[in-house]
Write a protein that holds these residues in place. Structure first.
Motif, PDB file in Angstrom:
ATOM      1  N   SER A  95       0.813  -1.221   0.000  1.00 12.42           N
ATOM      2  CA  SER A  95       0.000   0.000   0.000  1.00 12.42           C
ATOM      3  C   SER A  95       0.842   1.265   0.000  1.00 12.42           C
ATOM      4  O   SER A  95       0.343   2.336  -0.368  1.00 12.42           O
ATOM      5  N   VAL A  96       2.113   1.173   0.404  1.00  9.08           N
ATOM      6  CA  VAL A  96       2.992   2.346   0.405  1.00  9.08           C
ATOM      7  C   VAL A  96       3.446   2.669  -1.015  1.00  9.08           C
ATOM      8  O   VAL A  96       3.357   3.805  -1.477  1.00  9.08           O
ATOM      9  N   ASN A  97       3.925   1.649  -1.726  1.00  8.20           N
ATOM     10  CA  ASN A  97       4.425   1.849  -3.081  1.00  8.20           C
ATOM     11  C   ASN A  97       3.386   1.572  -4.162  1.00  8.20           C
ATOM     12  O   ASN A  97       3.678   1.698  -5.360  1.00  8.20           O
ATOM     13  N   LYS A  98       2.181   1.165  -3.750  1.00  3.71           N
ATOM     14  CA  LYS A  98       1.072   0.900  -4.681  1.00  3.71           C
ATOM     15  C   LYS A  98       1.478  -0.117  -5.751  1.00  3.71           C
ATOM     16  O   LYS A  98       1.387   0.139  -6.964  1.00  3.71           O
ATOM     17  N   ARG A  99       1.921  -1.281  -5.310  1.00  5.35           N
ATOM     18  CA  ARG A  99       2.385  -2.274  -6.264  1.00  5.35           C
ATOM     19  C   ARG A  99       2.356  -3.668  -5.646  1.00  5.35           C
ATOM     20  O   ARG A  99       2.169  -3.841  -4.442  1.00  5.35           O
ATOM     21  N   TYR A 100       2.544  -4.663  -6.514  1.00  7.22           N
ATOM     22  CA  TYR A 100       2.717  -6.057  -6.127  1.00  7.22           C
ATOM     23  C   TYR A 100       4.102  -6.499  -6.616  1.00  7.22           C
ATOM     24  O   TYR A 100       4.539  -6.093  -7.697  1.00  7.22           O
ATOM     25  N   VAL A 101       4.785  -7.337  -5.825  1.00  8.30           N
ATOM     26  CA  VAL A 101       6.102  -7.830  -6.203  1.00  8.30           C
ATOM     27  C   VAL A 101       6.122  -9.349  -6.070  1.00  8.30           C
ATOM     28  O   VAL A 101       5.709  -9.894  -5.032  1.00  8.30           O
ATOM     29  N   PHE A 102       6.584 -10.028  -7.118  1.00 10.77           N
ATOM     30  CA  PHE A 102       6.733 -11.484  -7.110  1.00 10.77           C
ATOM     31  C   PHE A 102       8.208 -11.844  -7.288  1.00 10.77           C
ATOM     32  O   PHE A 102       8.909 -11.235  -8.110  1.00 10.77           O
ATOM     33  N   THR A 103       8.673 -12.838  -6.540  1.00 10.50           N
ATOM     34  CA  THR A 103       9.998 -13.411  -6.749  1.00 10.50           C
ATOM     35  C   THR A 103       9.870 -14.561  -7.738  1.00 10.50           C
ATOM     36  O   THR A 103       9.182 -15.545  -7.465  1.00 10.50           O
ATOM     37  N   VAL A 104      10.542 -14.428  -8.893  1.00  9.38           N
ATOM     38  CA  VAL A 104      10.393 -15.405  -9.975  1.00  9.38           C
ATOM     39  C   VAL A 104      11.754 -15.927 -10.436  1.00  9.38           C
ATOM     40  O   VAL A 104      11.957 -16.239 -11.609  1.00  9.38           O
ATOM     41  N   THR A 105      12.680 -16.033  -9.503  1.00 14.24           N
ATOM     42  CA  THR A 105      14.051 -16.419  -9.833  1.00 14.24           C
ATOM     43  C   THR A 105      14.115 -17.774 -10.536  1.00 14.24           C
ATOM     44  O   THR A 105      14.736 -17.922 -11.600  1.00 14.24           O
ATOM     45  N   ALA A 106      13.506 -18.775  -9.937  1.00 16.83           N
ATOM     46  CA  ALA A 106      13.580 -20.131 -10.495  1.00 16.83           C
ATOM     47  C   ALA A 106      12.886 -20.203 -11.859  1.00 16.83           C
ATOM     48  O   ALA A 106      13.364 -20.900 -12.767  1.00 16.83           O
ATOM     49  N   TYR A 107      11.772 -19.501 -12.016  1.00 17.53           N
ATOM     50  CA  TYR A 107      11.033 -19.537 -13.280  1.00 17.53           C
ATOM     51  C   TYR A 107      11.855 -18.926 -14.405  1.00 17.53           C
ATOM     52  O   TYR A 107      11.963 -19.499 -15.498  1.00 17.53           O
ATOM     53  N   ILE A 108      12.455 -17.763 -14.161  1.00 11.54           N
ATOM     54  CA  ILE A 108      13.265 -17.113 -15.189  1.00 11.54           C
ATOM     55  C   ILE A 108      14.485 -17.966 -15.526  1.00 11.54           C
ATOM     56  O   ILE A 108      14.870 -18.095 -16.693  1.00 11.54           O
ATOM     57  N   GLN A 109      15.103 -18.588 -14.513  1.00 13.32           N
ATOM     58  CA  GLN A 109      16.248 -19.466 -14.774  1.00 13.32           C
ATOM     59  C   GLN A 109      15.841 -20.634 -15.669  1.00 13.32           C
ATOM     60  O   GLN A 109      16.549 -20.991 -16.620  1.00 13.32           O
ATOM     61  N   ASP A 110      14.691 -21.226 -15.376  1.00 20.25           N
ATOM     62  CA  ASP A 110      14.222 -22.364 -16.182  1.00 20.25           C
ATOM     63  C   ASP A 110      13.917 -21.945 -17.622  1.00 20.25           C
ATOM     64  O   ASP A 110      14.186 -22.690 -18.571  1.00 20.25           O
ATOM     65  N   LEU A 111      13.350 -20.755 -17.791  1.00 18.96           N
ATOM     66  CA  LEU A 111      13.067 -20.266 -19.147  1.00 18.96           C
ATOM     67  C   LEU A 111      14.364 -20.024 -19.923  1.00 18.96           C
ATOM     68  O   LEU A 111      14.470 -20.363 -21.103  1.00 18.96           O
ATOM     69  N   LEU A 112      15.356 -19.459 -19.264  1.00 18.34           N
ATOM     70  CA  LEU A 112      16.638 -19.201 -19.915  1.00 18.34           C
ATOM     71  C   LEU A 112      17.367 -20.493 -20.262  1.00 18.34           C
ATOM     72  O   LEU A 112      18.009 -20.596 -21.314  1.00 18.34           O
ATOM     73  N   ASP A 113      17.271 -21.484 -19.374  1.00 14.66           N
ATOM     74  CA  ASP A 113      17.960 -22.754 -19.597  1.00 14.66           C
ATOM     75  C   ASP A 113      17.219 -23.662 -20.563  1.00 14.66           C
ATOM     76  O   ASP A 113      17.738 -24.715 -20.941  1.00 14.66           O
ATOM     77  N   GLY A 114      15.984 -23.291 -20.927  1.00 16.76           N
ATOM     78  CA  GLY A 114      15.187 -24.153 -21.791  1.00 16.76           C
ATOM     79  C   GLY A 114      14.597 -25.342 -21.056  1.00 16.76           C
ATOM     80  O   GLY A 114      14.093 -26.280 -21.690  1.00 16.76           O
ATOM     81  N   LYS A 115      14.633 -25.291 -19.721  1.00 19.75           N
ATOM     82  CA  LYS A 115      14.054 -26.374 -18.929  1.00 19.75           C
ATOM     83  C   LYS A 115      12.539 -26.379 -19.050  1.00 19.75           C
ATOM     84  O   LYS A 115      11.893 -27.430 -18.917  1.00 19.75           O
ATOM     85  N   THR A 116      11.956 -25.211 -19.267  1.00 17.66           N
ATOM     86  CA  THR A 116      10.515 -25.095 -19.471  1.00 17.66           C
ATOM     87  C   THR A 116      10.260 -24.059 -20.553  1.00 17.66           C
ATOM     88  O   THR A 116      11.127 -23.235 -20.853  1.00 17.66           O
ATOM     89  N   GLU A 117       9.080 -24.117 -21.140  1.00 20.94           N
ATOM     90  CA  GLU A 117       8.668 -23.156 -22.156  1.00 20.94           C
ATOM     91  C   GLU A 117       7.566 -22.263 -21.584  1.00 20.94           C
ATOM     92  O   GLU A 117       6.798 -22.687 -20.720  1.00 20.94           O
ATOM     93  N   ASP A 118       7.524 -21.035 -22.082  1.00 22.32           N
ATOM     94  CA  ASP A 118       6.468 -20.121 -21.654  1.00 22.32           C
ATOM     95  C   ASP A 118       5.238 -20.342 -22.533  1.00 22.32           C
ATOM     96  O   ASP A 118       5.086 -19.739 -23.591  1.00 22.32           O
ATOM     97  N   TYR A 119       4.367 -21.247 -22.086  1.00 25.00           N
ATOM     98  CA  TYR A 119       3.129 -21.521 -22.809  1.00 25.00           C
ATOM     99  C   TYR A 119       2.028 -20.531 -22.431  1.00 25.00           C
ATOM    100  O   TYR A 119       0.910 -20.615 -22.941  1.00 25.00           O
ATOM    101  N   GLY A 120       2.352 -19.607 -21.558  1.00 27.96           N
ATOM    102  CA  GLY A 120       1.397 -18.619 -21.073  1.00 27.96           C
ATOM    103  C   GLY A 120       1.621 -18.384 -19.596  1.00 27.96           C
ATOM    104  O   GLY A 120       1.646 -19.336 -18.812  1.00 27.96           O
TER     105      GLY A 120
END
Length: 472
Positions: A398-423
């Motif tokens: 409520s202070v910064n008027k935003r939502y923050v998600f930690t997506v470290t593992a997901y981005i690593q998997d996308l970069l490594d080709g371990k998973t595809e971004d199907y949506g």
């Protein structure tokens, strides 16, 4: 002795070295470099949410909302009514005094509580227990006769006082949980419940075939006069005591000159008979423009998130493939998805959603947790060892008027080709539980920013911060 002393001295001098030369030499090809990328392109688009089954909800939405930014939402409920016990007997010469439909509130209210709510009750045309689907988009036909109407304000957080009718004892006043009480038509209840033959009261399934159930909705012709309106929730758990409460008199079992006054609840509980919600959405012009837009249309300034089978935002990260091609193999130290609330969209009575869900599609188009939030269920699947639900985020700042998600593992998997971004999708979820399926347990919404290249100018942004290291 002199020879031994000489040898020891030679060894000592040979082992001496300047402190500046102590340690291994660093191989330049193994140097670790730290980097931050905060300009990774993210595409976003508002898409329609899926309809979902509503017969086993924690609480059931009911009401009408007129949101100038997102459009309207109308939710009604279809209710199966159950016997208090098998082979229920009304006794001799039973005469109904009154019948009340009791709907216990489920804890949340969203919208304008000061508005008047014009609520109608009808009988269902078909036996609700025999339906094969309870999707939120389903419409349940009803009989034309009006069985009850309530026109006034609702009080979802105010305890209610009722008279407790006790057989053979003095009636007492008691306080009950917050509830909505609608007086039903006496003639209808007499003919369709009290006067039923014993065979229809023998088993619950027989009774449901005879009585079919009830339908409760906001009167359609009154919706335009409700202003912003609101969405309330009803609780139909087995302990909630929602139901059709009958108050009647019958002949005393031991003497024909006396009568007993009886109260009995024909419960409405999703543990013993189906209860379902029907939700109808009408999108605003701005929302419909995004849904109708072609795939190559320019980015919109904002996207929309609406629960109750309404709206979600689809994301894509096209820059990641370019990043991998330019940098090579890299290790993601931390990745954060920053979701700004669009300025001025959290004005009462449309409070901002306290929590958002972020999930992905698998190759089959099924909803899955991101690996950062995939803790498994503790039995057949134990989740991703990198998951940390507590650090995953998604709560409104409520202070910064935003939502923050930690997506470290997901981005690593996308970069490594371990998973595809199907949506990858953003949606509203209740603050107490994280749901990847369409949420019907909250009515709060959010309007969020899209990808911008000039956040310093005050733009509402959707941004991906990637902190990484690489090997030269």
């Amino acid at each position: 002795l002199d020879l031994l002393t000489l040898l020891i001295s030679l060894f000592l001098f040979a082992s001496c070295e300047k402190t500046s030369t102590i340690g291994l030499e660093i191989d330049p090809t193994s140097a670790i470099q730290g980097n931050l990328i905060d300009t990774a392109t993210i595409t976003s688009r508002t898409v329609q949410e899926d309809a979902a089954a509503t017969n086993s909800l924690t609480r059931y939405p009911f009401g009408f909302i007129n949101d100038p930014l997102l459009g309207t939402t109308a939710s009604s409920v279809a209710l199966s009514v159950n016997l208090p016990l098998d082979a229920y007997d009304f006794g001799t010469n039973a005469v109904l005094d009154s019948a009340v439909l009791v709907l216990n509130f489920g804890g949340e209210f969203y919208g304008d509580s000061t508005a008047n709510y014009n609520i109608d009750v009808h009988q269902l045309t078909n036996n609700l227990a025999k339906e094969t689907s309870y999707l939120s988009s389903k419409v349940y036909p009803t009989q034309s006769a009006l069985l009850a109407n309530y026109n006034g304000k609702v009080f979802p957080a105010t305890p209610f006082k009722v008279t407790d009718v006790l057989t053979g004892a003095k009636d007492t006043l008691k306080t009950v949980t917050p509830q909505l009480r609608l007086k039903l038509d006496n003639s209808f209840i007499t003919n369709n419940i009290v006067a039923l033959p014993a065979t229809s009261l023998k088993y619950n399934s027989y009774f449901q075939t005879a009585f079919k159930g009830l339908h409760v909705q906001i009167r359609p012709t009154s919706q335009t006069a409700m202003g912003n309106g609101g969405m309330m929730f009803f609780n139909f758990a087995s302990t909630a005591n929602s139901g059709v409460m009958l108050y009647y008199r019958k002949q005393n079992a031991t003497t024909t000159t006396l009568t007993d006054t009886v109260s009995v609840n024909f419960p409405i509980s999703n543990a013993t008979g189906p209860v379902a919600a029907s939700v109808v959405h009408t999108n605003s012009t701005a929302v419909q423009a995004q849904i109708n837009a072609t795939a190559n249309a320019p980015q919109f300034a904002v996207t929309y998130l609406k629960p109750l089978g309404g709206l979600r935002t689809k994301l894509a990260f096209p820059y990641l493939k370019k990043l991998k091609a330019e940098v090579g193999k890299l290790v993601v130290n931390k990745a954060e998805l920053i979701v700004d609330l669009s300025s001025g969209t959290d004005v009462a009575p449309f409070k901002v959603a306290p929590r958002l869900a972020l999930y992905r599609f698998d190759i089959a188009g099924q909803r899955q947790n991101l690996p950062d939030n995939d803790t498994g269920n503790g039995s057949t699947y134990f989740g991703d060892p990198r998951a940390n639900a507590a650090a995953y985020g998604g709560y409104f700042d409520s202070v910064n008027k935003r939502y923050v998600f930690t997506v470290t593992a997901y981005i690593q998997d996308l970069l490594d080709g371990k998973t595809e971004d199907y949506g990858t999708f953003l949606a509203v979820t209740p603050s107490s539980t994280f749901e990847v399926l369409p949420s019907f347990n909250t009515a709060s919404r959010a309007v969020i920013g899209s990808f911008k290249k000039n956040p310093a100018a005050g733009d509402n942004i959707l941004k991906l911060n990637i902190y990484y290291t690489k090997v030269n």
